[in-house]
Design an enzyme around this catalytic site. Structure first.
Site, short mmCIF file in Angstrom:
data_model
loop_
_atom_site.label_atom_id
_atom_site.label_comp_id
_atom_site.label_asym_id
_atom_site.label_seq_id
_atom_site.Cartn_x
_atom_site.Cartn_y
_atom_site.Cartn_z
N HIS A 1 0.86 -1.18 0.00
CA HIS A 1 0.00 0.00 0.00
C HIS A 1 0.90 1.23 0.00
O HIS A 1 1.99 1.20 0.56
CB HIS A 1 -0.92 0.00 1.23
CG HIS A 1 -1.70 -1.28 1.36
ND1 HIS A 1 -2.73 -1.62 0.52
CD2 HIS A 1 -1.55 -2.32 2.21
CE1 HIS A 1 -3.21 -2.81 0.86
NE2 HIS A 1 -2.50 -3.26 1.88
N THR B 1 14.97 -5.70 8.94
CA THR B 1 14.65 -4.51 8.17
C THR B 1 15.83 -4.07 7.32
O THR B 1 15.66 -3.21 6.46
CB THR B 1 14.26 -3.34 9.09
OG1 THR B 1 15.35 -3.10 9.98
CG2 THR B 1 13.02 -3.68 9.89
N ARG C 1 19.39 -7.23 15.11
CA ARG C 1 20.79 -6.82 15.25
C ARG C 1 21.66 -8.07 15.35
O ARG C 1 21.23 -9.09 15.89
CB ARG C 1 20.98 -5.99 16.51
CG ARG C 1 20.13 -4.75 16.56
CD ARG C 1 20.70 -3.67 15.68
NE ARG C 1 19.97 -2.43 15.84
CZ ARG C 1 19.60 -1.64 14.82
NH1 ARG C 1 19.86 -2.00 13.58
NH2 ARG C 1 18.95 -0.53 15.04
#
Lengths: 192, 213
Positions: A108, A172, A187
């Site tokens: 989106h 990410t 991490r």
């Protein structure tokens, strides 16, 4: 398993879905779970390929019309969700655990005005507007990567060969080869 | 756990009413797997569907014990290895949780486990890429391999585990603790604490909300 005719049957099936014609399965591939292709829309020949000996046990593939998904050999996915709008490349011997999600798109738009149009475009009403484009970026997962249950891998991420993604991690950004990662955002906690 | 005298254990191997070792069908179940004989249900315990046992491989007897009024709903998966066992306390509720257990998992009375929760007591794969490569080339299923290093998990009485949490090997969650949605619990949670985050940390104590254990 047969070399010429990979398993196309499903245990405990409750839907009549078949394996779509644009999916190429290698020898001995098993796809288990009738919902695997409920959201598969790609039509180009070979849009999705799965290498020999891989087992997709309960995995679901949401693949957009122009998307490509490459899965290597001897992979094991268990109840994972793979969402592809552009390109997801998964190496050999990659294990993906229960409830994990791999996505190469935002699906989106970020802009709320465009997102309103997108919401209407998604609606089942007649005359719905064309959906605006959403950001995509290919995901690449190297050989011998382990992705734990409930982990999430987001768009544009490259996970290096041999990495170990702890359960529940949210990946990410890029993960170096042979790194062990955890957390949200994930991490590096160790290197092998 | 409460006194079980007078309870009727529903078990093919114990009740004598079924052929030894037979799986028992659950009334109204859409899945025809049936309940394995080494799963014991105390009176009032409820399993919605035997599909919860499609990854069940335990040879322990009993392998799973449900307390009085305990329940496991659709989407709960007992992914137990050959030596895995689970004790579920009275009135404990499992709502679409995945339990990947090769040792013993203790779930206390009145514990509530939400949708999408994963509880695991081992990794079932080597940490090194070389080890996983060897495992992968054998063609064996890494998800059904037994963990070499089992670190038991325990979930205390009256613990509440929110949506989508992940409970990692070796974790003990103390009585009355609350694990907030989507947390990843890598360390023990003391009794009466609220933890949140990934990795989860203590954010407050339940007592601070004006309630007691």
């Amino acid at each position: 398993m047969s070399e010429v005719s990979p398993a196309r049957e499903v245990d405990h099936r409750w839907s009549e879905d078949e394996v779509p014609p644009s999916v190429t399965l290698g020898a001995g591939v098993a796809v288990i779970g009738a919902k695997a292709f409920a959201r598969y829309f790609a039509t180009a020949p070979g849009a999705m390929t799965v290498g020999e000996g891989s087992v997709m046990d309960g995995a679901r593939f949401s693949v957009g019309p122009r998307a490509r998904l490459r899965v290597g050999r001897r992979c094991r996915f268990s109840d994972a969700v793979v969402l592809v709008e552009e390109l997801v490349t998964i190496g050999d011997r990659v294990y993906i655990g229960w409830g994990a999600t791999i996505a190469d798109a935002d699906f989106h738009p970020l802009d709320p005005t465009l997102r309103r149009i997108d919401a209407e475009g998604c609606s089942p009403l007649d005359g719905a507007p064309t959906r605006p484009a959403a950001a995509t970026a290919p995901v690449r997962i190297g050989n011998d990567v382990w992705i734990g249950p409930n982990a999430t891998v987001l768009k544009g991420v490259r996970i290096g060969a041999g990495a170990f993604v702890e359960p529940g991690s949210v990946v990410t950004c890029d993960i170096p080869a042979r790194a062990r990662v955890m957390g949200n955002p994930a991490r590096v906690t160790e290197r092998f | 756990m409460a006194d079980r005298s007078g309870d009727v254990a529903v078990s093919a191997s114990r009740s004598g009413s079924d052929a030894s070792g037979a799986r028992r069908r659950i009334d109204g179940d859409w899945c025809d797997l049936g309940l394995p004989p080494n799963v014991l249900l105390a009176r009032g315990a409820h399993v919605e569907t035997s599909y919860s046992f499609h990854r069940f491989r335990s040879r322990r007897d009993p392998a799973i014990t449900f307390g009085r009024g305990a329940s496991a709903y659709l989407g709960t998966t007992f992914d137990l290895g050959p030596r895995g066992s689970v004790t579920i306390g009275d009135y404990a509720m499992l709502n679409a949780a995945q339990l990947s257990i090769d040792g013993h998992l203790e779930i206390g009375d009145h514990a509530l486990v939400s949708w999408g929760v994963v509880v695991m007591d081992g990794y079932r794969v080597p940490f090194t890429p070389e080890g996983r490569r060897r495992l992968g080339e054998t063609g064996r299923d890494p998800f059904t391999a037994e963990a070499a290093d089992v670190r038991p998990v325990s979930i205390g009485a009256a613990v509440w585990i929110g949506f989508g949490c992940t409970i990692l090997p070796g974790v003990s969650i103390g009585e009355g603790a609350v694990v907030a949605a989507r947390s990843v619990v890598a360390e023990d949670v003391p009794a009466g604490c609220v933890v949140a985050g990934n990795p989860a940390g203590i954010v407050r104590r339940v007592a601070d909300a004006g309630v007691g254990l």
